[in-house]
Every structure is written in C-alpha cells, then in structure tokens.
Design a protein around this motif. Structure first.
Motif, mmCIF file in Angstrom:
data_model
loop_
_atom_site.group_PDB
_atom_site.id
_atom_site.type_symbol
_atom_site.label_atom_id
_atom_site.label_comp_id
_atom_site.label_asym_id
_atom_site.label_seq_id
_atom_site.Cartn_x
_atom_site.Cartn_y
_atom_site.Cartn_z
ATOM 1 N N PHE A 136 0.837 -1.200 0.000
ATOM 2 C CA PHE A 136 0.000 0.000 0.000
ATOM 3 C C PHE A 136 0.870 1.249 0.000
ATOM 4 O O PHE A 136 0.537 2.258 -0.632
ATOM 5 N N GLU A 137 2.001 1.183 0.691
ATOM 6 C CA GLU A 137 2.896 2.338 0.759
ATOM 7 C C GLU A 137 3.471 2.700 -0.604
ATOM 8 O O GLU A 137 3.797 3.873 -0.863
ATOM 9 N N ASP A 138 3.559 1.711 -1.503
ATOM 10 C CA ASP A 138 4.077 1.983 -2.854
ATOM 11 C C ASP A 138 3.174 2.934 -3.634
ATOM 12 O O ASP A 138 3.598 3.534 -4.623
ATOM 13 N N LEU A 139 1.940 3.076 -3.198
ATOM 14 C CA LEU A 139 1.001 3.957 -3.896
ATOM 15 C C LEU A 139 1.430 5.416 -3.836
ATOM 16 O O LEU A 139 0.966 6.248 -4.634
ATOM 17 N N THR A 140 2.317 5.738 -2.904
ATOM 18 C CA THR A 140 2.778 7.127 -2.765
ATOM 19 C C THR A 140 3.897 7.469 -3.754
ATOM 20 O O THR A 140 4.261 8.646 -3.897
ATOM 21 N N LYS A 141 4.420 6.475 -4.453
ATOM 22 C CA LYS A 141 5.508 6.715 -5.400
ATOM 23 C C LYS A 141 5.056 7.646 -6.531
ATOM 24 O O LYS A 141 3.909 7.590 -6.968
ATOM 25 N N ASP A 142 5.984 8.450 -7.017
ATOM 26 C CA ASP A 142 5.672 9.374 -8.108
ATOM 27 C C ASP A 142 5.271 8.627 -9.375
ATOM 28 O O ASP A 142 4.519 9.150 -10.205
ATOM 29 N N ALA A 143 5.769 7.409 -9.532
ATOM 30 C CA ALA A 143 5.476 6.631 -10.741
ATOM 31 C C ALA A 143 4.017 6.179 -10.793
ATOM 32 O O ALA A 143 3.516 5.822 -11.863
ATOM 33 N N ILE A 144 3.353 6.217 -9.649
ATOM 34 C CA ILE A 144 1.942 5.815 -9.588
ATOM 35 C C ILE A 144 1.081 7.049 -9.793
ATOM 36 O O ILE A 144 1.112 7.985 -8.995
ATOM 37 N N THR A 166 -6.196 5.857 5.211
ATOM 38 C CA THR A 166 -6.087 6.804 6.330
ATOM 39 C C THR A 166 -5.354 6.153 7.495
ATOM 40 O O THR A 166 -4.475 6.768 8.113
ATOM 41 N N SER A 167 -5.698 4.898 7.784
ATOM 42 C CA SER A 167 -5.052 4.179 8.884
ATOM 43 C C SER A 167 -3.553 4.029 8.647
ATOM 44 O O SER A 167 -2.757 4.109 9.591
ATOM 45 N N GLU A 172 -3.756 11.341 2.394
ATOM 46 C CA GLU A 172 -3.514 12.693 1.869
ATOM 47 C C GLU A 172 -2.469 12.679 0.753
ATOM 48 O O GLU A 172 -2.563 13.438 -0.211
ATOM 49 N N ALA A 173 -1.515 11.767 0.863
ATOM 50 C CA ALA A 173 -0.443 11.704 -0.133
ATOM 51 C C ALA A 173 -0.933 11.151 -1.467
ATOM 52 O O ALA A 173 -0.350 11.463 -2.516
ATOM 53 N N VAL A 174 -1.995 10.343 -1.435
ATOM 54 C CA VAL A 174 -2.467 9.720 -2.682
ATOM 55 C C VAL A 174 -3.821 10.261 -3.136
ATOM 56 O O VAL A 174 -4.319 9.882 -4.198
ATOM 57 N N GLU A 175 -4.425 11.154 -2.358
ATOM 58 C CA GLU A 175 -5.782 11.637 -2.645
ATOM 59 C C GLU A 175 -5.924 12.181 -4.061
ATOM 60 O O GLU A 175 -6.929 11.933 -4.745
ATOM 61 N N SER A 176 -4.921 12.918 -4.537
ATOM 62 C CA SER A 176 -5.003 13.519 -5.875
ATOM 63 C C SER A 176 -4.914 12.469 -6.994
ATOM 64 O O SER A 176 -5.247 12.744 -8.147
ATOM 65 N N LYS A 177 -4.506 11.255 -6.658
ATOM 66 C CA LYS A 177 -4.367 10.190 -7.659
ATOM 67 C C LYS A 177 -5.630 9.322 -7.770
ATOM 68 O O LYS A 177 -5.735 8.503 -8.689
ATOM 69 N N ILE A 178 -6.550 9.517 -6.859
ATOM 70 C CA ILE A 178 -7.690 8.605 -6.762
ATOM 71 C C ILE A 178 -8.716 8.837 -7.877
ATOM 72 O O ILE A 178 -9.116 9.972 -8.158
ATOM 73 N N VAL A 179 -9.115 7.726 -8.495
ATOM 74 C CA VAL A 179 -10.189 7.723 -9.486
ATOM 75 C C VAL A 179 -11.355 6.969 -8.836
ATOM 76 O O VAL A 179 -11.257 5.766 -8.577
ATOM 77 N N PHE A 180 -12.436 7.676 -8.555
ATOM 78 C CA PHE A 180 -13.559 7.049 -7.869
ATOM 79 C C PHE A 180 -14.420 6.236 -8.840
ATOM 80 O O PHE A 180 -14.635 6.642 -9.982
ATOM 81 N N ALA A 181 -14.907 5.104 -8.364
ATOM 82 C CA ALA A 181 -15.734 4.216 -9.189
ATOM 83 C C ALA A 181 -17.097 4.047 -8.541
ATOM 84 O O ALA A 181 -17.251 4.204 -7.327
#
Length: 266
Positions: A136-144, A166-167, A172-181
């Motif tokens: 899950f922490e990898d989701l913060t990478k710039d490549a994602i 959140t837990s 907050e670090a990935v919020e801008s990357k999220i695509v809601f379905a």
C-alpha cells in the motif's frame, strides 16, 4: 318405483353431483392459490453478483413456485432505491451503515436483520504490474499516477478503502491520484484494462478477472470489519417467502457456494 320417486332420485343424484363438483372446484382453486408463482426481488451489493447468480437457479429448482429477480448495484444506490419506494423484498448490503439508515426510517423488519457474510480488502494491480506496486505504501511513489477506489459515500468498498489508506497514514499523499468508481466491478475493470495502476477491492472481486492480481492484504485493524447484513423490507408483499429465502442463505448448501467464491459465512 313410481315416476315421482324416480324424479326425486334423479334430482338427489344431480344435487350430489353438483356438490361433489363444487368441492373439486374449491380444492382446485385452493391448490392453484398455494402453488401460485411468487417473484422475490433481491437487491444485493454488486460484489455478490457471481455468487447470487449461482444461488438463484439452485433455489428456484428447490422452490418451483418461487422466482428470484436480482437487482445488483452499490449498496448506497440500492438503499436509495428502497427509500424511494422500489418494490424490494430482501436487501443484502456490503455495509451495516446503509441498513442502519433504513432501520432509522422504519423501512425494514428489525427482527429479521442478520449478518450473513464477511469479506476482506486487498490491493490489486494489473497482471504485468509494470508500476511495481507491491505494498500500500508503494502507492505514494511518483510513478503511480492513478489509483481506483469506490466512492466512499455510496460504495462500502470505497469507505473501507479510504479507512485503510487513512489508517496507514497515506490518504492525503495519494488523494489527488484517486479515481472514484461507482462499484467494485468498475474498479476491477479499470485495473484489468490498465486505466489505473492499482485498485482497492474486496478479495472476492479478484476472482472475476484473470487480468488482475492481489499484491497486498489490508491489515485487519485498518478498516471497519467488512460485513454483509441481510434484511427483509417492511413493505414486501411476500414476507413469508422472503423469510424462507433468508433461512436458505444460512444453510450448509448456500454456505458452500459462498465459500466457493471466497466469502466467509457467519
């Protein structure tokens, strides 16, 4: 026997025939009533699509006078349909919160509310995993650049996913990357087609596509337990038949089907 006696006998015989015929007609009507066809509408979370699709013909074969109509969508959408008066008999939600909202409005039969299943949250990626996401922490990478989760307000899987992120302290670090379905099946499709780098879904949803794979399980305490409650809607026209279907879903036969698809029967 005189003519008068013969007439009396004939009349008596005719009356007996009419009485017998009347009884037969009444019995026939009674049998037709008892065997009349019943259609139950079951609104169920989208993640239950495949498993309920298998249970439907099994139940209909056992109960030849009962047919099931499956209405599958996000739990939030299904709740709103019920609130607006949709003719639903049973509701299986992927979150207790939507059942609680219906309960507050007096739209369910409280004594028939039961927890049916459990599920788990997982992180999925395309089979090739070119973005090298393994945690899950990898989701913060710039490549994602894109991560898909359900809309938290209407899709329980989205609420659970947000809780996980959140837990783990990375929302907050990935919020801008999220695509809601709009539902979990859409998330799987996004990942399978490579439109997003990763997605967070129920473990059972990974069985629907060979184009995705699980790379991480969400820590058990990182989100609210994933529980599927089942309730009977108060306005149902077939409450007795709905109760029988609910009872069937807790039988060993139904549990075996749930387990086949990765659900955990309660």
């Amino acid at each position: 026997m005189g003519m008068r006696d013969m007439k009396k006998s004939a009349i008596a015989t005719f009356l007996k025939f009419i009485a017998i015929l009347g009884c037969l007609l009444l019995i026939g009507c009674s049998q037709n009533t008892n065997n009349s066809s019943i259609n139950l509408t079951v609104s169920a979370a989208a993640s239950l699509k495949d498993v309920m699709g298998e249970i439907k013909p099994i139940y209909e074969q056992q109960k030849t006078n009962v047919s099931l109509t499956l209405n599958l969508a996000s739990s939030g959408s299904l709740r709103q349909q019920i609130e607006q008066g949709a003719p639903v008999d049973l509701f299986i939600s992927a979150s207790a919160s939507h059942i609680n909202m219906l309960e507050e409005k007096g739209l369910i039969i409280d004594e028939n509310r039961r927890d049916l299943l459990k599920n788990q949250m997982v992180l999925i990626v395309p089979q090739e995993n070119t973005a090298s996401v393994n945690t899950f922490e990898d989701l913060t990478k710039d490549a994602i650049s894109k991560i898909s989760i359900g809309e938290p307000k209407s899709v329980p899987a989205g609420k659970y996913a947000k809780e996980v992120l959140t837990s783990l302290g990375i929302y907050e670090a990935v919020e801008s990357k999220i695509v809601f379905a709009k539902n979990v099946r859409q998330i799987v499709n996004y990942v399978a087609t490579g439109n997003v780098d990763a997605g967070i879904v129920y473990q059972t949803d990974t069985n629907t596509s060979d184009a995705v794979k699980i790379v991480a399980n969400a820590p058990e305490k990182s989100h609210t337990p994933v529980v599927y409650p089942i309730v009977i809607i108060k306005d149902s026209k077939n409450i007795e038949a709905a109760q029988k279907l609910e009872e069937f879903l807790f039988t060993p036969e139904a549990k075996a089907v749930f387990e086949k698809y990765g659900f955990i029967p309660i």
